[in-house]
Scaffold this motif. Structure first.
Motif, PDB file in Angstrom:
ATOM      1  N   THR A   1       0.764  -1.291   0.016  1.00  0.00           N
ATOM      2  CA  THR A   1       0.038   0.002   0.009  1.00  0.00           C
ATOM      3  C   THR A   1       0.780   1.196  -0.010  1.00  0.00           C
ATOM      4  O   THR A   1       1.754   1.420   0.706  1.00  0.00           O
ATOM      5  CB  THR A   1      -0.781  -0.001   1.318  1.00  0.00           C
ATOM      6  OG1 THR A   1      -0.353  -0.454   2.485  1.00  0.00           O
ATOM      7  CG2 THR A   1      -1.931  -1.104   1.075  1.00  0.00           C
ATOM      8  N   CYS A   2       0.423   2.079  -0.782  1.00  0.00           N
ATOM      9  CA  CYS A   2       1.271   3.420  -0.931  1.00  0.00           C
ATOM     10  C   CYS A   2       0.904   4.417   0.149  1.00  0.00           C
ATOM     11  O   CYS A   2       1.830   5.270   0.605  1.00  0.00           O
ATOM     12  CB  CYS A   2       1.133   4.131  -2.301  1.00  0.00           C
ATOM     13  SG  CYS A   2      -0.679   4.934  -2.483  1.00  0.00           S
ATOM     14  N   GLY A   3      -0.313   4.273   0.796  1.00  0.00           N
ATOM     15  CA  GLY A   3      -0.606   5.319   1.741  1.00  0.00           C
ATOM     16  C   GLY A   3      -0.911   6.791   1.503  1.00  0.00           C
ATOM     17  O   GLY A   3      -1.899   7.312   2.135  1.00  0.00           O
ATOM     18  N   HIS A   4      -1.132   6.949   0.082  1.00  0.00           N
ATOM     19  CA  HIS A   4      -1.667   8.207  -0.249  1.00  0.00           C
ATOM     20  C   HIS A   4      -2.746   8.276  -1.249  1.00  0.00           C
ATOM     21  O   HIS A   4      -3.161   9.361  -1.994  1.00  0.00           O
ATOM     22  CB  HIS A   4      -0.425   9.130  -0.773  1.00  0.00           C
ATOM     23  CG  HIS A   4       0.647   8.576  -1.525  1.00  0.00           C
ATOM     24  ND1 HIS A   4       0.240   8.463  -2.969  1.00  0.00           N
ATOM     25  CD2 HIS A   4       1.612   8.144  -1.388  1.00  0.00           C
ATOM     26  CE1 HIS A   4       1.322   7.846  -3.512  1.00  0.00           C
ATOM     27  NE2 HIS A   4       2.338   7.564  -2.733  1.00  0.00           N
ATOM     28  N   CYS A   5      -2.801   7.250  -1.963  1.00  0.00           N
ATOM     29  CA  CYS A   5      -3.958   7.294  -3.164  1.00  0.00           C
ATOM     30  C   CYS A   5      -5.173   7.331  -2.509  1.00  0.00           C
ATOM     31  O   CYS A   5      -5.605   7.159  -1.283  1.00  0.00           O
ATOM     32  CB  CYS A   5      -3.737   6.056  -4.056  1.00  0.00           C
ATOM     33  SG  CYS A   5      -4.498   4.489  -3.347  1.00  0.00           S
ATOM     34  N   LEU A   6      -6.460   7.640  -3.319  1.00  0.00           N
ATOM     35  CA  LEU A   6      -7.632   7.758  -2.772  1.00  0.00           C
ATOM     36  C   LEU A   6      -8.161   6.559  -1.919  1.00  0.00           C
ATOM     37  O   LEU A   6      -8.357   6.730  -0.601  1.00  0.00           O
ATOM     38  CB  LEU A   6      -8.746   8.110  -3.583  1.00  0.00           C
ATOM     39  CG  LEU A   6     -10.033   8.280  -3.409  1.00  0.00           C
ATOM     40  CD1 LEU A   6     -10.243   9.442  -2.582  1.00  0.00           C
ATOM     41  CD2 LEU A   6     -11.298   8.513  -4.490  1.00  0.00           C
ATOM     42  N   PRO A   7      -8.160   5.247  -2.418  1.00  0.00           N
ATOM     43  CA  PRO A   7      -8.692   4.200  -1.577  1.00  0.00           C
ATOM     44  C   PRO A   7      -7.776   3.943  -0.116  1.00  0.00           C
ATOM     45  O   PRO A   7      -8.210   3.787   0.962  1.00  0.00           O
ATOM     46  CB  PRO A   7      -8.310   2.925  -2.464  1.00  0.00           C
ATOM     47  CG  PRO A   7      -8.399   3.497  -3.897  1.00  0.00           C
ATOM     48  CD  PRO A   7      -7.712   4.757  -4.022  1.00  0.00           C
ATOM     49  N   CYS A   8      -6.437   4.304  -0.404  1.00  0.00           N
ATOM     50  CA  CYS A   8      -5.392   4.262   0.875  1.00  0.00           C
ATOM     51  C   CYS A   8      -6.168   5.241   1.784  1.00  0.00           C
ATOM     52  O   CYS A   8      -6.142   4.962   3.071  1.00  0.00           O
ATOM     53  CB  CYS A   8      -4.138   4.593   0.381  1.00  0.00           C
ATOM     54  SG  CYS A   8      -3.095   3.150  -0.002  1.00  0.00           S
ATOM     55  N   GLN A   9      -6.378   6.607   1.394  1.00  0.00           N
ATOM     56  CA  GLN A   9      -6.936   7.719   2.080  1.00  0.00           C
ATOM     57  C   GLN A   9      -8.215   7.307   2.832  1.00  0.00           C
ATOM     58  O   GLN A   9      -8.729   7.862   3.821  1.00  0.00           O
ATOM     59  CB  GLN A   9      -6.732   9.014   1.371  1.00  0.00           C
ATOM     60  CG  GLN A   9      -5.423   9.659   1.157  1.00  0.00           C
ATOM     61  CD  GLN A   9      -5.488  10.940   0.697  1.00  0.00           C
ATOM     62  OE1 GLN A   9      -6.587  11.381   0.010  1.00  0.00           O
ATOM     63  NE2 GLN A   9      -4.414  11.483   0.613  1.00  0.00           N
TER      64      GLN A   9
ATOM     65  N   LEU B   1      -7.629  -1.918  -1.859  1.00  0.00           N
ATOM     66  CA  LEU B   1      -7.751  -1.248  -3.348  1.00  0.00           C
ATOM     67  C   LEU B   1      -6.518  -0.215  -3.702  1.00  0.00           C
ATOM     68  O   LEU B   1      -6.910   0.281  -4.780  1.00  0.00           O
ATOM     69  CB  LEU B   1      -8.815  -0.525  -3.377  1.00  0.00           C
ATOM     70  CG  LEU B   1     -10.345  -1.525  -2.997  1.00  0.00           C
ATOM     71  CD1 LEU B   1     -11.779  -0.534  -3.096  1.00  0.00           C
ATOM     72  CD2 LEU B   1     -10.391  -2.687  -3.841  1.00  0.00           C
ATOM     73  N   CYS B   2      -5.611  -0.349  -2.819  1.00  0.00           N
ATOM     74  CA  CYS B   2      -4.596   0.721  -3.142  1.00  0.00           C
ATOM     75  C   CYS B   2      -3.978   0.488  -4.783  1.00  0.00           C
ATOM     76  O   CYS B   2      -3.777  -0.412  -5.287  1.00  0.00           O
ATOM     77  CB  CYS B   2      -3.211   0.307  -2.580  1.00  0.00           C
ATOM     78  SG  CYS B   2      -1.747   1.314  -2.998  1.00  0.00           S
ATOM     79  N   GLU B   3      -3.878   1.741  -5.319  1.00  0.00           N
ATOM     80  CA  GLU B   3      -3.858   1.869  -6.880  1.00  0.00           C
ATOM     81  C   GLU B   3      -2.377   1.529  -7.127  1.00  0.00           C
ATOM     82  O   GLU B   3      -2.433   0.985  -8.332  1.00  0.00           O
ATOM     83  CB  GLU B   3      -4.337   3.178  -7.182  1.00  0.00           C
ATOM     84  CG  GLU B   3      -5.905   3.393  -7.312  1.00  0.00           C
ATOM     85  CD  GLU B   3      -6.452   4.939  -7.350  1.00  0.00           C
ATOM     86  OE1 GLU B   3      -5.548   5.974  -7.661  1.00  0.00           O
ATOM     87  OE2 GLU B   3      -7.575   5.085  -7.194  1.00  0.00           O
ATOM     88  N   GLU B   4      -1.482   2.256  -6.437  1.00  0.00           N
ATOM     89  CA  GLU B   4      -0.191   1.783  -6.719  1.00  0.00           C
ATOM     90  C   GLU B   4       0.109   0.447  -6.545  1.00  0.00           C
ATOM     91  O   GLU B   4       0.865  -0.080  -7.410  1.00  0.00           O
ATOM     92  CB  GLU B   4       0.834   2.716  -6.150  1.00  0.00           C
ATOM     93  CG  GLU B   4       0.678   4.109  -6.494  1.00  0.00           C
ATOM     94  CD  GLU B   4       1.740   4.867  -5.924  1.00  0.00           C
ATOM     95  OE1 GLU B   4       3.031   4.363  -5.532  1.00  0.00           O
ATOM     96  OE2 GLU B   4       1.708   6.501  -5.920  1.00  0.00           O
TER      97      GLU B   4
END
Ligand SMILES: NC(=O)c1ccc[n+]([C@@H]2O[C@H](COP(=O)([O-])OP(=O)(O)OC[C@H]3O[C@@H](n4cnc5c(N)ncnc54)[C@H](O)[C@@H]3O)[C@@H](O)[C@H]2O)c1
Ligand SMILES: [Zn+2]
Ligand SMILES: [Zn+2]
Length: 374
Positions: free
Chosen positions: A98-106, A112-115
């Motif tokens: 998880t990247c922590g900053h895409c919309l699903p992460c937020q 669903l993390c996009e990255e």
């Protein structure tokens, strides 16, 4: 450093895999962990249907790819910038970094993390790098983990720290089967105490869902599979009723004993016929959840009017809709209290060299969760 990994060289090999040997045990070169990466010694890695789906071509991925994702191990070394892990920590791997900053992460939906989705489909670590190679040829990483290896380099965001008291072959189960199955029940569906539940497909994921339903206080727990041995085992784990979906009147009988269907049905087989059963045995106003990952071209259809006029809910569940760093410690604590006896899913342990035979057994529905000890 030199490492040993099970590498998939061809997709869609014929069975038995014991003979076609789609997974080749290779000696590879593993680079040092880069920034934000961690070197982990893998102590146990489970055979999951999602690995089998890459082997049989249901989940096409770039090749050659080192497979394996449900794993536990020990941190050996950390790359620069890693502050959450240190040498000696016990960890399990998570199949969506998880990247922590895409919309699903937020929004608190790391599954669903996009990255993470991008790097997983491209067969790289979260940062786009590959760390395994055979000479000049780079090897792709399965979902950023490639755990059928004695050592791996993964993103720090592919890990969760775990209790060192639990044996590796048991705690590894929490990384995929338990996270997915229990999470589908408690997060995706939010099953209520006293409700009726059905689980269609009794592998590692389905049996974990069943245990999640028991722990959630479900009243009726209906287990459905096509393999009688799985059904008997489900009964031992707490299923109140068992049905073979090959029986012609299976759907009618389930609807009869539940006065019209269950409140929550889970498809955990990864097959459209199982999804049809799950949808049909869901009652009016009920919820059907699927965790299965069939071939991208396999379509599921249903009469649209039933969704509307019966106010049904249809939900997909990836990674059990979990926040792994929140949910894994919770599930482990329930396990330690004896309320989530997931170690009963262990069907045995094999060396890396017997991995093709292990996948033959998984494909034949003969095992629940088998662990490779690299
Ligand atoms: N959503 C996620 O995050 C996630 C995570 C892990 C696995 N998966 C997927 O979940 C599915 C199950 O994984 P697993 O490792 O538990 O698989 P598994 O192979 O261990 O078990 C599948 C079970 O389904 C049964 N089955 C097959 N067809 C059936 C049918 N028509 N009706 C009833 N039962 C049937 C088999 O007999 C077997 O017991 C796979 O598609 C896998 O890729 C999804
Ligand atoms: Zn899995
Ligand atoms: Zn993200």
């Amino acid at each position: 450093m030199k490492v040993k990994s099970a590498v998939l060289q061809v997709m869609g090999a014929s069975r038995p895999y014991k003979e076609s040997k789609p997974l080749v045990i290779q000696e590879l070169e593993l680079d040092d962990p880069g920034r934000g990466e961690v070197l982990v010694e893998i102590k146990a890695a489970g055979l999951c249907h999602s690995d089998l789906s890459v082997i049989n071509g249901s989940r096409p991925r770039p090749l050659p790819m080192a497979l394996g994702h449900e794993a536990a191990g020990v941190v050996v070394k950390t790359g620069s910038g890693v502050t959450n892990y240190k040498t000696g920590d016990h960890v399990i791997c998570i199949f969506v970094p998880t990247c922590g900053h895409c919309l699903p992460c937020q929004e608190g939906r790391p599954a669903l993390c996009e990255e993470g989705a991008k790097s997983n489909s491209e067969g790289t670590l979260l940062n786009g790098e590959r760390r395994l190679h055979a000479g000049h040829e780079y090897i792709y990483h399965h979902v950023g983990v490639c755990a059928f290896s004695d050592y791996v380099v993964v993103s720090e965001h592919s890990l969760v720290k775990v209790d060192p008291d639990i044996p590796f072959e048991k705690v590894a189960l929490f990384g995929c089967a338990v996270l997915t199955g229990v999470g589908a029940v408690v997060n995706t569906a939010n099953v209520r105490m006293g409700s009726s539940v059905a689980v269609v497909g009794l592998g590692g994921v389905g049996l974990s869902a069943l245990l999640g339903a028991v722990a959630s206080g479900a009243r009726d727990i209906i287990a459905v599979d096509i393999n009688p041995e799985k059904l008997h085992f489900a009964k031992e784990l707490g299923a109140t009723h068992i049905f073979n979906s090959k029986d012609k009147d299976c759907i009618e009988r389930i609807k009869e004993i539940t006065s019209g269907g269950v409140e929550y049905a889970f498809e955990t087989a990864g097959a459209v016929p199982a999804m049809k059963v799950a949808y049909k045995i869901t009652r009016r106003g009920g919820t059907t959840v699927t965790t299965g990952l069939p071939h991208p071209e396999h379509e599921f259809s249903f009469p649209q009017v039933t969704l509307t006029a019966e106010e049904r809910v249809l939900k997909g569940s990836y990674l059990g809709s979990c926040v792994p760093s929140r949910d894994i410690p919770r599930f482990i604590e329930l396990y330690k209290q004896g309320r989530l006896p997931v170690d009963r899913l262990l069907s045995g342990m094999i060396p890396l060299e017997e991995i093709n035979e292990g996948f033959d057994k998984l494909a034949a529905g003969e095992i629940n969760r088998m662990m490779v000890i690299p």
